[in-house]
Motif scaffolding. Structure first.
Motif, PDB file in Angstrom:
ATOM      1  N   THR A  61       1.099  -4.431   3.247  1.00 38.45           N
ATOM      2  CA  THR A  61       1.637  -3.366   4.359  1.00 38.45           C
ATOM      3  C   THR A  61       0.543  -3.637   5.073  1.00 38.45           C
ATOM      4  O   THR A  61       0.137  -3.172   6.281  1.00 38.45           O
ATOM      5  CB  THR A  61       1.211  -2.000   3.763  1.00 38.45           C
ATOM      6  OG1 THR A  61       2.699  -1.819   2.492  1.00 38.45           O
ATOM      7  CG2 THR A  61       1.261  -0.765   4.141  1.00 38.45           C
ATOM      8  N   ASP A  62      -1.275  -3.528   4.489  1.00 35.51           N
ATOM      9  CA  ASP A  62      -2.309  -3.817   5.202  1.00 35.51           C
ATOM     10  C   ASP A  62      -1.853  -4.895   6.251  1.00 35.51           C
ATOM     11  O   ASP A  62      -2.220  -4.804   7.148  1.00 35.51           O
ATOM     12  CB  ASP A  62      -3.280  -4.271   4.577  1.00 35.51           C
ATOM     13  CG  ASP A  62      -3.184  -2.770   3.445  1.00 35.51           C
ATOM     14  OD1 ASP A  62      -2.990  -2.423   4.230  1.00 35.51           O
ATOM     15  OD2 ASP A  62      -4.355  -3.379   2.658  1.00 35.51           O
ATOM     16  N   GLU A  80       2.958  -3.469  -6.810  1.00 41.16           N
ATOM     17  CA  GLU A  80       1.707  -2.628  -6.584  1.00 41.16           C
ATOM     18  C   GLU A  80       0.736  -3.222  -4.925  1.00 41.16           C
ATOM     19  O   GLU A  80       0.766  -2.311  -4.405  1.00 41.16           O
ATOM     20  CB  GLU A  80       0.779  -1.468  -7.270  1.00 41.16           C
ATOM     21  CG  GLU A  80       2.436  -0.433  -7.872  1.00 41.16           C
ATOM     22  CD  GLU A  80       3.458  -0.246  -7.528  1.00 41.16           C
ATOM     23  OE1 GLU A  80       3.324   0.045  -5.922  1.00 41.16           O
ATOM     24  OE2 GLU A  80       4.540   0.247  -7.279  1.00 41.16           O
ATOM     25  N   GLN A  81      -0.209  -3.718  -5.822  1.00 40.14           N
ATOM     26  CA  GLN A  81      -0.748  -4.624  -5.040  1.00 40.14           C
ATOM     27  C   GLN A  81      -0.554  -5.527  -4.094  1.00 40.14           C
ATOM     28  O   GLN A  81      -1.382  -5.804  -2.939  1.00 40.14           O
ATOM     29  CB  GLN A  81      -1.514  -5.740  -5.604  1.00 40.14           C
ATOM     30  CG  GLN A  81      -2.894  -6.132  -5.198  1.00 40.14           C
ATOM     31  CD  GLN A  81      -4.289  -4.867  -4.965  1.00 40.14           C
ATOM     32  OE1 GLN A  81      -4.574  -4.188  -5.196  1.00 40.14           O
ATOM     33  NE2 GLN A  81      -3.912  -5.208  -3.552  1.00 40.14           N
ATOM     34  N   LYS A 116       0.363  -3.508  -1.019  1.00 38.23           N
ATOM     35  CA  LYS A 116      -0.546  -3.169  -0.322  1.00 38.23           C
ATOM     36  C   LYS A 116      -0.528  -4.040  -0.055  1.00 38.23           C
ATOM     37  O   LYS A 116      -0.978  -3.576   1.298  1.00 38.23           O
ATOM     38  CB  LYS A 116      -1.409  -2.400  -1.632  1.00 38.23           C
ATOM     39  CG  LYS A 116      -2.932  -1.638  -0.332  1.00 38.23           C
ATOM     40  CD  LYS A 116      -3.361  -1.379  -1.666  1.00 38.23           C
ATOM     41  CE  LYS A 116      -5.177  -0.595  -1.027  1.00 38.23           C
ATOM     42  NZ  LYS A 116      -5.957   0.045  -1.983  1.00 38.23           N
ATOM     43  N   ASP A 117      -0.988  -5.070   0.022  1.00 38.51           N
ATOM     44  CA  ASP A 117      -1.426  -6.288   0.525  1.00 38.51           C
ATOM     45  C   ASP A 117      -0.040  -6.376   1.788  1.00 38.51           C
ATOM     46  O   ASP A 117      -0.924  -6.893   2.875  1.00 38.51           O
ATOM     47  CB  ASP A 117      -1.532  -7.596  -0.298  1.00 38.51           C
ATOM     48  CG  ASP A 117      -2.716  -7.136  -1.326  1.00 38.51           C
ATOM     49  OD1 ASP A 117      -3.177  -6.640  -1.106  1.00 38.51           O
ATOM     50  OD2 ASP A 117      -2.613  -8.442  -2.037  1.00 38.51           O
TER      51      ASP A 117
END
Length: 312
Positions: free
Chosen positions: A304-305, A297-298, A301-302
């Motif tokens: 996507t950022d 998940e991390q 998220k990274d």
């Protein structure tokens, strides 16, 4: 005195009687001469002649006769060989006169012609061809004999090469060659049979491996399908995928231990194998799956950022 004359008369009569009649056997002809000159040929049956004047000079056999002649000669490849030539002949009934008066020793004459023809034909041929063309040699002998003996009143009926006998050393060599050829042929057949066996075995092994691989693939496919169904069932009762997977692994662990316990001759030792090993394994796996999900998940998220920053 009268008795003596009577006895002499009877004796003379008997002599004249036997001198007048004579027998000729079947398939025989008799030659009658008068004062040494030919008079007639008499055939089978009771015959008459003038006593004290005519005489039976000889008899001719009209039956088929056979003469066997052994000729030793050399082939083209310098091999000495003995050939047995059998000649069947007879006197022509219409030429009894020629057979009796023109040829004194017919057997010697026939033998001479056989030697002449055989020693002219065989040196042209190698030993192997002598065996193959013996009929040609026999025909050549017959042709030559017919041309020579017909004018003497003899008919050559048949000529046969009944035996061909090379030198003993040559026969031994031929036997060794023949044996070697047969051994070579046998070895070729054995090699071919062995090759067929090897190919058949290789094909069988390949087919076995293919079927074995297909079986393993089918087995794994069914296991995966079963695991998928098990996970879905656990999900339906509120257990998430990580916990379900860990639970399935632990279940398989205990199934393995059970199967090992049923096998009395097994030497396999499974470590660690403490009473709390199953619980520890379940907790560790749940923790691992949870940590793996958090890391995943991390990372998402990274990622996507990063995309948003690139757009700005």
């Amino acid at each position: 005195m009268g008795n003596v004359i009577l006895i002499i008369g009877i004796v003379v009569f008997i002599l004249l009687l036997f001198g007048t009649f004579f027998m000729v056997r079947q398939q025989t002809s008799a030659i009658v001469e008068r004062f040494g000159r030919f008079v007639s040929v008499r055939n089978s049956g009771l015959q008459l002649k003038i006593p004290l004047i005519d005489r039976v000079a000889g008899r001719i056999n009209l039956r088929v006769q056979q003469l066997d002649v052994i000729v030793e000669t050399k082939t083209k490849d310098d091999v000495f060989v003995k050939l047995k030539v059998s000649v069947q002949f007879k006197v022509i009934a219409e030429n009894v006169y020629n057979a009796f008066y023109k040829l004194e020793y017919p057997h010697d004459q026939i033998t001479s012609y056989i030697f002449d023809v055989v020693r002219a034909e065989v040196p042209k041929l190698r030993l192997d061809y002598v065996f193959e063309r013996k009929d040609d040699i026999a025909n050549a002998v017959k042709k030559e004999l017919n041309e020579a003996m017909t004018r003497y009143g003899y008919d050559i009926i048949n000529t046969l090469i009944t035996d061909i006998d090379p030198d003993q050393q040559v026969k031994n060599a031929m036997n060794r060659i023949n044996a070697s050829e047969r051994e070579k042929t046998a070895a070729e057949f054995e090699a071919e049979a062995q090759r067929i066996k090897i190919v058949a075995k290789a094909r069988a092994e390949a087919e076995s491996k293919r079927l074995q691989g297909q079986g393993i693939a089918d087995q794994r496919r069914e296991i995966a399908r079963g695991l998928e169904e098990s996970v879905n069932v656990l999900n339906n009762v509120g257990i998430n995928s990580q916990e379900a997977s860990a639970l399935i692994v632990v279940t398989q662990h205990y199934d393995t231990l059970q199967s090992l316990g049923e096998e009395t001759n097994s030497n396999l030792i499974l470590l660690p194998n403490s009473p709390q090993a199953g619980s520890d394994m379940l907790n560790n796996m749940v923790a691992s799956f949870t940590a793996s999900n958090m890391i995943g998940e991390q990372m998402k998220k990274d990622k996507t950022d990063t995309k948003k920053n690139d757009k700005n």
